[in-house]
Write an enzyme that holds these catalytic residues in place. Structure first.
Site, PDB file in Angstrom:
ATOM      1  N   CYS A 265     -15.734   5.819   0.927  1.00 48.18           N
ATOM      2  CA  CYS A 265     -16.046   7.011   0.126  1.00 48.18           C
ATOM      3  C   CYS A 265     -17.227   7.834   0.632  1.00 48.18           C
ATOM      4  O   CYS A 265     -17.056   9.011   0.938  1.00 48.18           O
ATOM      5  CB  CYS A 265     -16.269   6.610  -1.326  1.00 48.18           C
ATOM      6  SG  CYS A 265     -14.724   6.166  -2.130  1.00 48.18           S
TER       7      CYS A 265
HETATM    8  P1  NAD Z   1      -5.774   3.563  -0.068  1.00 51.28           P
HETATM    9  O1  NAD Z   1      -5.569   4.114   1.287  1.00 51.28           O
HETATM   10  O2  NAD Z   1      -6.339   2.191  -0.254  1.00 51.28           O
HETATM   11  O3  NAD Z   1      -4.388   3.600  -0.876  1.00 51.28           O
HETATM   12  C1  NAD Z   1      -3.482   4.651  -0.836  1.00 51.28           C
HETATM   13  C2  NAD Z   1      -2.077   4.119  -1.122  1.00 51.28           C
HETATM   14  O4  NAD Z   1      -1.169   5.213  -1.220  1.00 51.28           O
HETATM   15  C3  NAD Z   1      -1.524   3.196  -0.010  1.00 51.28           C
HETATM   16  O5  NAD Z   1      -1.126   1.967  -0.564  1.00 51.28           O
HETATM   17  C4  NAD Z   1      -0.308   3.990   0.549  1.00 51.28           C
HETATM   18  O6  NAD Z   1       0.757   3.146   0.968  1.00 51.28           O
HETATM   19  C5  NAD Z   1       0.081   4.824  -0.660  1.00 51.28           C
HETATM   20  N1  NAD Z   1       0.866   6.023  -0.346  1.00 51.28           N
HETATM   21  C6  NAD Z   1       0.699   6.886   0.686  1.00 51.28           C
HETATM   22  N2  NAD Z   1       1.596   7.886   0.599  1.00 51.28           N
HETATM   23  C7  NAD Z   1       2.343   7.658  -0.518  1.00 51.28           C
HETATM   24  C8  NAD Z   1       3.410   8.345  -1.161  1.00 51.28           C
HETATM   25  N3  NAD Z   1       3.904   9.503  -0.684  1.00 51.28           N
HETATM   26  N4  NAD Z   1       3.938   7.821  -2.297  1.00 51.28           N
HETATM   27  C9  NAD Z   1       3.453   6.658  -2.802  1.00 51.28           C
HETATM   28  N5  NAD Z   1       2.441   5.967  -2.242  1.00 51.28           N
HETATM   29  C10 NAD Z   1       1.880   6.462  -1.112  1.00 51.28           C
HETATM   30  O7  NAD Z   1      -6.689   4.630  -0.823  1.00 51.28           O
HETATM   31  P2  NAD Z   1      -7.828   4.324  -1.938  1.00 51.28           P
HETATM   32  O8  NAD Z   1      -9.026   3.705  -1.329  1.00 51.28           O
HETATM   33  O9  NAD Z   1      -7.189   3.671  -3.108  1.00 51.28           O
HETATM   34  O10 NAD Z   1      -8.255   5.819  -2.323  1.00 51.28           O
HETATM   35  C11 NAD Z   1      -7.403   6.689  -3.031  1.00 51.28           C
HETATM   36  C12 NAD Z   1      -8.216   7.915  -3.420  1.00 51.28           C
HETATM   37  O11 NAD Z   1      -9.245   7.545  -4.350  1.00 51.28           O
HETATM   38  C13 NAD Z   1      -8.933   8.584  -2.237  1.00 51.28           C
HETATM   39  O12 NAD Z   1      -8.931   9.970  -2.416  1.00 51.28           O
HETATM   40  C14 NAD Z   1     -10.354   8.057  -2.355  1.00 51.28           C
HETATM   41  O13 NAD Z   1     -11.294   8.928  -1.810  1.00 51.28           O
HETATM   42  C15 NAD Z   1     -10.514   7.953  -3.865  1.00 51.28           C
HETATM   43  N6  NAD Z   1     -11.501   6.968  -4.301  1.00 51.28           N
HETATM   44  C16 NAD Z   1     -11.569   5.758  -3.672  1.00 51.28           C
HETATM   45  C17 NAD Z   1     -12.502   4.823  -4.116  1.00 51.28           C
HETATM   46  C18 NAD Z   1     -12.599   3.476  -3.422  1.00 51.28           C
HETATM   47  O14 NAD Z   1     -13.571   2.760  -3.715  1.00 51.28           O
HETATM   48  N7  NAD Z   1     -11.677   3.101  -2.550  1.00 51.28           N
HETATM   49  C19 NAD Z   1     -13.355   5.109  -5.198  1.00 51.28           C
HETATM   50  C20 NAD Z   1     -13.228   6.335  -5.815  1.00 51.28           C
HETATM   51  C21 NAD Z   1     -12.305   7.274  -5.364  1.00 51.28           C
END
Ligand code: NAD
Length: 427
Positions: A265
């Site tokens: 992040c």
């Molecule tokens: P991630 O990469 O861990 O997970 C994303 C998921 O989406 C993956 O499992 C992928 O297979 C899936 N995906 C991709 N395309 C898809 C589609 N078309 N249909 C269905 N599924 C699909 O991402 P994350 O770390 O969970 O982050 C998600 C969002 O949340 C980001 O914008 C991030 O900045 C934000 N965020 C993350 C955190 C954190 O601590 N990781 C905290 C706050 C906000």
């Protein structure tokens, strides 16, 4: 309520499991079949304290996972929790999120009851009206029943479940009272008198997330900058920071100087808001400096080590590979530039982490990995402590097994003891 959560990564899996715990019926949708199968088996596709227990309880009952978007129109609210990784210029890559947004819209084409699609992913404010809302609307063939909202997520990896169930604040970015009411229903179990709810529009909600992370990252960089100055003066930054933390306006939080911030992040979000500001011809000088100072910290660790060890062919232990303790996430971990720099100096690296070795082995397949911290230290000419896992604080006589016991501590977690050459990064 019936909630669909699109994307089952760190955020999607956590919120899906927690929504099920709140009592909602949840369908988790991901394009990755392996992730879907893991979830349906009641296991978490990521390591996060408490998550396995929630999934074991709710998978196959209130929580089901699928690759199909068919459940979207059956549900009341859809959350988009898709990754928004960085492009090379720091801006966010919205490709996967736009595809999911369009597929969500398509699934809602025929729905006649109002349906709220909530963006959970971290996105820049202009991208909502310019890219994401159009993707949903085009997908839905301009179905007026579809509304778009923004509910940024503030959970921290390593304590994601606890954070989600005990939020400092909730930010509801909506365009109607109906949409806001829906979000109140979704979060009803965690809404008590003590939880502030910020009601605003979607773009302001998106900016709150960036401002939050940019502020925290800059605070750490400021503390690291001051910490580096303390070190140059031969002073202990922790003594100085403890004193300034007594000022209510500063607060004692986030005053631990060290190897810098990483993870999925802070680096991505600070770079994204810098890139988005530049798009508007604004030069965000302070945020750029925060990134520069953060990049400097791993280099300062290597320089401290070089004062004691000739790195060419030296065996150097790297303790801690995840970007912080309690997670196996190595995205933007400070261990990455540390290992890169050691390798470029001709050192042999032996790395250890309690749970992040598999992930780091994909990034660096050719370095050595140890099964324990003690094993990594055996025969090493120096060690760099990059992540403050609790178990590192217990290391003691294990340092005696090093060929030259030089310890560079980037997280202030090693006790200085007789017989080792100890250097703190900012103390
Ligand atoms: P991630 O990469 O861990 O997970 C994303 C998921 O989406 C993956 O499992 C992928 O297979 C899936 N995906 C991709 N395309 C898809 C589609 N078309 N249909 C269905 N599924 C699909 O991402 P994350 O770390 O969970 O982050 C998600 C969002 O949340 C980001 O914008 C991030 O900045 C934000 N965020 C993350 C955190 C954190 O601590 N990781 C905290 C706050 C906000």
């Amino acid at each position: 309520m019936h909630i669909t959560v699109i994307g089952s990564g760190y955020v999607g899996t956590t919120i899906a499991a927690c929504f099920a715990e709140f009592g909602h019926e949840v369908t988790a949708i991901d394009i990755d079949e392996e992730i879907v199968a893991t979830l349906n088996d009641g296991q978490a596709p990521i390591t996060e304290p408490g998550l396995d227990d929630l999934l074991e309880t709710h998978a196959g009952d209130r929580l089901t996972a699928t690759t199909s978007y068919d459940a979207v129109p059956e549900s009341d609210v859809t959350f988009l929790a898709i990754g928004t990784p960085s492009n090379d210029d720091g801006s966010i890559d919205l490709g996967a999120l736009e595809a999911a947004a369009e597929a969500t819209g398509e699934a809602l084409r025929e729905k006649s009851e109002r349906h709220l699609v909530v963006i959970k992913s971290t996105v820049t404010p202009p991208s909502i009206p310019e890219q994401l809302e159009p993707a949903i609307r085009n997908g839905a063939d301009d179905n007026d029943a579809v509304e778009v909202g923004m509910n940024p997520e503030f959970l921290r990896e390593g304590s994601a479940v606890i954070d989600f169930q005990n939020p400092d604040k909730l930010v509801f970015g909506t365009n109607s009272e109906w949409a806001s009411n829906r979000l109140h229903e979704v979060f009803e179990p965690v809404l008590d008198a003590e939880t502030p709810v910020v009601e605003t529009d979607p773009q302001t909600a998106a900016m709150i997330k960036y401002a939050n992370n940019a502020f925290l990252a800059s605070k750490i960089s400021l503390v690291n900058d001051l910490g580096n100055i303390c070190k140059e003066f031969g002073l202990n930054a922790y003594e100085v920071m403890e004193a300034i933390g007594l000022d209510d306006r500063i607060s004692e939080q986030f005053l631990r100087s060290g190897a810098g911030w990483g993870g999925s992040c802070f680096p991505k979000d600070v770079n994204a808001i810098i890139a988005a500001a530049r798009e508007e011809d604004y030069d965000p000088a302070l945020l750029e400096a925060a990134v520069e100072i953060n990049d400097r910290q791993p280099r300062r660790m290597i320089n401290l080590l070089k004062n004691h060890v000739d790195l060419q062919s030296a065996r150097i232990a790297v303790l801690g590979l995840s970007f912080k303790p309690q997670t196996d996430d190595i995205r933007n971990s400070r261990a990455i530039p540390v290992i890169e720099s050691l390798l470029s100096h001709g050192a042999d690296v032996v790395a250890y982490d309690p749970i992040a070795i598999d992930n780091m082995a994909e990034r660096f397949p050719d370095i050595d990995y140890a099964q324990t911290a003690a094993e990594s230290l055996r025969g090493a000419d120096g060690t760099l402590v990059v992540t403050d896992w609790d178990e590192f604080s217990d290391l003691d006589t294990e340092f005696d097994e090093m060929t030259t016991p030089v310890v560079i501590d980037g997280r202030r977690c090693i006790e200085h003891r007789e017989g080792i050459v100890y250097q703190g990064l900012t103390w």
